[in-house]
Design an enzyme around this catalytic site. Structure first.
Site, mmCIF file in Angstrom:
data_model
loop_
_atom_site.group_PDB
_atom_site.id
_atom_site.type_symbol
_atom_site.label_atom_id
_atom_site.label_comp_id
_atom_site.label_asym_id
_atom_site.label_seq_id
_atom_site.Cartn_x
_atom_site.Cartn_y
_atom_site.Cartn_z
ATOM 1 N N GLU A 77 0.744 -1.195 0.163
ATOM 2 C CA GLU A 77 0.096 0.033 0.013
ATOM 3 C C GLU A 77 0.688 1.112 0.007
ATOM 4 O OE1 GLU A 77 -1.879 -2.909 3.138
ATOM 5 O OE2 GLU A 77 -0.004 -2.588 2.169
ATOM 6 N N CYS A 101 -2.177 -2.791 7.433
ATOM 7 C CA CYS A 101 -1.906 -2.559 8.855
ATOM 8 C C CYS A 101 -1.938 -1.101 9.116
ATOM 9 C CB CYS A 101 -0.225 -2.981 8.919
ATOM 10 S SG CYS A 101 0.738 -1.808 8.036
ATOM 11 N N CYS A 104 0.231 1.434 7.323
ATOM 12 C CA CYS A 104 -0.276 1.626 6.044
ATOM 13 C C CYS A 104 -1.394 2.563 6.117
ATOM 14 C CB CYS A 104 -0.618 0.621 5.052
ATOM 15 S SG CYS A 104 1.010 -0.481 4.755
#
Length: 162
Positions: A77, A101, A104
Site C-alpha cells: 500500500e 496494517c 499503511c
C-alpha cells in the site's frame, strides 16, 4: 452485441493488485496494491519489498531472529502511494489483497484515498489491524471486502492461432 463473460472493474483492479504481488521477492507473504481514480484509471501499483537501492540479496527475508525483514520492507500500500509520485489521490480507491496494517492506514488517510477494497483480512484480530480499522473508519474511509462469483482469472501469454 457485446460479448458475455467480461470481468467487472473490481475484478480487473483486484487482478492487477494480485498480479503486482507476483513481483514480491518475499518468500512468505506476497502482497500487491492498485490505486484507481474515480474514472477507473490506474494511478499506481505497488508490492511489498525493499526500498530502491536496497538489494533483495543483501537484506534479510527472515521473519524471526535478531535481524528480520520487518525493519526494512515497504508494504504494498505504501509503495503504491509512493509510486504515485505526487499524483492527486483524493477520493481514489485502493485495491489490496491483504487488509492494511496500522502504519499503511496512516499513509492511506494522509494521501486522501477514499475507499479500501481488500481480499483477505488474515490478521483481523491483531492489535495492528484493529487500530487500522479504527483509524480508517474514523477518517471516513469506506472499507469493503472484495467479492466475485469468479474463483480465478487466467492470463495466457500465448494463444494458439495468433
Amino acid at each position: 452485441m457485446k460479448r458475455d463473460g467480461y470481468i467487472s472493474w473490481d475484478e480487473y483492479f483486484m487482478g492487477v493488485a494480485l498480479l503486482a504481488s507476483k513481483r514480491s521477492k518475499d518468500p512468505n507473504t506476497q502482497v500487491g496494491a492498485c490505486i484507481v481514480d474515480g474514472g477507473n484509471i490506474i494511478l499506481s501499483t505497488g508490492y511489498n519489498g525493499f526500498p530502491y537501492g536496497c538489494s533483495d540479496d543483501d537484506f534479510p527475508w527472515e521473519r524471526d531472529g535478531e535481524d528480520t525483514k520487518y525493519k526494512y520492507v515497504v508494504h504494498a500500500e505504501l509503495n503504491a502511494i509512493l509510486n504515485a509520485r505526487g499524483k492527486d489521490l483524493k477520493g481514489a480507491k485502493l485495491y489490496v489483497d491483504l487488509f492494511p496494517c496500522n502504519e499503511c492506514a496512516k499513509a492511506i488517510i494522509q494521501s486522501g484515498i477514499g475507499e479500501v477494497v481488500y481480499l483477505y483480512d488474515k490478521y483481523a484480530d491483531s492489535k495492528e489491524t484493529i487500530a487500522s480499522k479504527r483509524m480508517l473508519t474514523s477518517a471516513g474511509i469506506k472499507l469493503r471486502q472484495f467479492s466475485s462469483d469468479k474463483k480465478s482469472l487466467t492470463l495466457e501469454f500465448f494463444k494458439s492461432g495468433r
